[in-house]
Write an enzyme that holds these catalytic residues in place. Structure first.
Site, PDB file in Angstrom:
ATOM      1  N   PRO A 101       0.945  -1.139  -0.035  1.00 47.27           N
ATOM      2  CA  PRO A 101      -0.145   0.015  -0.069  1.00 47.27           C
ATOM      3  C   PRO A 101       0.806   1.426  -0.143  1.00 47.27           C
ATOM      4  O   PRO A 101       2.034   1.234   0.683  1.00 47.27           O
ATOM      5  CB  PRO A 101      -0.868  -0.086   1.277  1.00 47.27           C
ATOM      6  N   SER A 104       1.827   4.624   3.425  1.00 48.62           N
ATOM      7  CA  SER A 104       1.282   3.734   4.794  1.00 48.62           C
ATOM      8  C   SER A 104       2.548   3.367   5.256  1.00 48.62           C
ATOM      9  O   SER A 104       2.447   2.588   6.569  1.00 48.62           O
ATOM     10  CB  SER A 104       0.358   2.681   4.298  1.00 48.62           C
ATOM     11  N   LEU A 106       5.059   1.882   4.796  1.00 46.32           N
ATOM     12  CA  LEU A 106       5.683   0.408   4.382  1.00 46.32           C
ATOM     13  C   LEU A 106       6.881   0.290   3.294  1.00 46.32           C
ATOM     14  O   LEU A 106       7.409  -0.490   2.731  1.00 46.32           O
ATOM     15  CB  LEU A 106       4.705  -0.598   3.861  1.00 46.32           C
ATOM     16  N   GLY A 107       7.163   1.636   2.978  1.00 42.72           N
ATOM     17  CA  GLY A 107       8.288   1.620   1.997  1.00 42.72           C
ATOM     18  C   GLY A 107       7.942   1.449   0.326  1.00 42.72           C
ATOM     19  O   GLY A 107       8.892   0.983  -0.372  1.00 42.72           O
ATOM     20  N   SER A 108       6.706   1.826   0.018  1.00 48.60           N
ATOM     21  CA  SER A 108       6.388   1.332  -1.406  1.00 48.60           C
ATOM     22  C   SER A 108       7.285   1.930  -2.471  1.00 48.60           C
ATOM     23  O   SER A 108       7.824   1.591  -3.256  1.00 48.60           O
ATOM     24  CB  SER A 108       5.055   1.872  -1.665  1.00 48.60           C
ATOM     25  N   ALA A 110      10.449   3.303  -2.331  1.00 49.73           N
ATOM     26  CA  ALA A 110      11.716   2.606  -2.211  1.00 49.73           C
ATOM     27  C   ALA A 110      11.649   1.129  -2.883  1.00 49.73           C
ATOM     28  O   ALA A 110      12.506   0.823  -3.748  1.00 49.73           O
ATOM     29  CB  ALA A 110      12.194   2.656  -0.882  1.00 49.73           C
ATOM     30  N   ALA A 111      10.958   0.509  -2.652  1.00 49.90           N
ATOM     31  CA  ALA A 111      10.693  -0.665  -3.222  1.00 49.90           C
ATOM     32  C   ALA A 111      10.480  -0.833  -4.716  1.00 49.90           C
ATOM     33  O   ALA A 111      10.946  -1.627  -5.576  1.00 49.90           O
ATOM     34  CB  ALA A 111       9.434  -1.595  -2.706  1.00 49.90           C
ATOM     35  N   ASP A 152      14.874   3.458   4.314  1.00 49.26           N
ATOM     36  CA  ASP A 152      14.061   2.659   3.907  1.00 49.26           C
ATOM     37  C   ASP A 152      14.746   2.016   2.617  1.00 49.26           C
ATOM     38  O   ASP A 152      14.655   0.785   2.255  1.00 49.26           O
ATOM     39  CB  ASP A 152      12.763   3.525   3.233  1.00 49.26           C
TER      40      ASP A 152
END
Ligand code: MEV
Length: 313
Positions: A101, A104, A106-108, A110-111, A152
């Site tokens: 998500p 939020s 959760l590092g979206s 950077a991922a 992150d």
């Protein structure tokens, strides 16, 4: 045409968010059940050097040079090509998918960057060291949120638990004994850029107050590191609660996060705190086999949009 695919995990910060931007340590771990994926396919019939980016989740279907020069996706492709010594990329199509998500904690962002960097390197038949992947993703993190600490991109590029201090060599963390966390989503999007900027404004107005809070958070991170390495994760709960109290004082909690944290503790969690930028996004709760189900139920009853378990090992 073969496809070159790379994935990258989400991340959670166990201890030390925000203080890490100001030079204190943080502990972060990958969450492999959530993934960003980049798929690169050669496009032999497309004009030389043409790169097409497709991200169905955000209704994006564009040629690279149609995007703003500072668009994070454009930057990550260009930086990677430059790093790989390719003055132009052989024409290709990059498709992005992600189960992480956004906004939020959760590092979206950077991922996605890490997945693109690795898929492009594979497409060009080259390998990049984890540290290089992380450094490239860090450049893009700066676009996402002005003054990132780098935690992150580091944990996501390395795919292992890290004890991170800005500007210092990366230290991976050995987990003495596995432990389980529940991750519960408040459903409130909260871009990290916003909370990081607000904390900075507060710090500029009252540096002594914030520096003292950051020092206390830093001390918690040190203690947490020692417990994690010694294999005593059951003692982390109090430290999580203490870190949360300090994050309240930093000003990045919210009624919704507090309500989830209280629900986790009521359900029997050993400790709970927000994770990441705060204000919205996710909370984490330390559970064991005896209370995981009850904590999950309590979180759902308190309005968590999703609850899932991750094992730190
Ligand atoms: C974001 O995941 C963590 C923050 O500490 C920001 C950063 O470290 O760049 C809030």
């Amino acid at each position: 045409m073969p496809a070159f695919t790379a994935t990258a995990p989400a991340k959670i910060i166990l201890f030390g968010e925000h203080a890490v931007v100001y030079g204190r340590p943080a502990i972060a771990v990958p969450v492999t059940s959530l993934q960003a994926r980049a798929i690169v396919r050669g496009a032999p019939h497309a004009p030389h050097g043409q790169v097409r980016l497709i991200s169905p989740a955000v209704q994006l279907d564009a040629l690279l040079d149609e995007l703003e020069p500072n668009h994070p996706l454009r930057r990550v492709v260009e930086l990677t090509a430059q790093e790989l010594g390719a003055s132009y990329l052989p024409a290709c199509q990059i498709t992005l998918q992600s189960t992480i998500p956004v906004a939020s904690g959760l590092g979206s962002g950077a991922a996605i960057s890490v997945a693109i960097i690795r898929a492009l390197a594979a497409y060009l038949g080259k390998a990049l060291a984890d540290e290089t992947v992380s450094a490239l993703a860090y450049e893009v993190e700066k676009i996402h949120h002005g003054t990132p600490s780098g935690v992150d991109n580091t944990v996501i590029a390395l795919r292992k638990a890290v004890y991170f201090v800005r500007g210092q060599p990366i230290e991976s963390l050995s987990i003495g004994h596995p432990f389980t966390l529940l991750i519960a989503d408040s459903g409130i999007p909260s871009p990290t850029a916003t909370t990081v900027a607000e904390v900075r404004a507060g710090w500029q107005q009252n540096p002594a107050y914030f520096e003292a809070l950051f020092d206390q958070i830093g001390a918690i991170v040190q203690q947490a590191r020692s417990l994690i390495e010694k294999g005593q994760p059951e003692l982390l709960g109090d430290l999580m609660n203490h870190n949360q109290r300090l994050l309240q004082e930093v000003g990045v909690s919210s009624p919704e996060l507090e309500s989830l944290i209280a629900a986790a503790r009521r359900g029997g969690a050993l400790g709970a705190k927000l994770s990441g930028g705060g204000r919205g996004g996710n909370i984490i709760a330390l559970v064991d086999e005896s209370n995981a189900a009850a904590v999950g139920e309590s979180l759902r009853a308190a309005g968590a949009r999703s609850v899932f378990a991750t094992v730190v090992q």
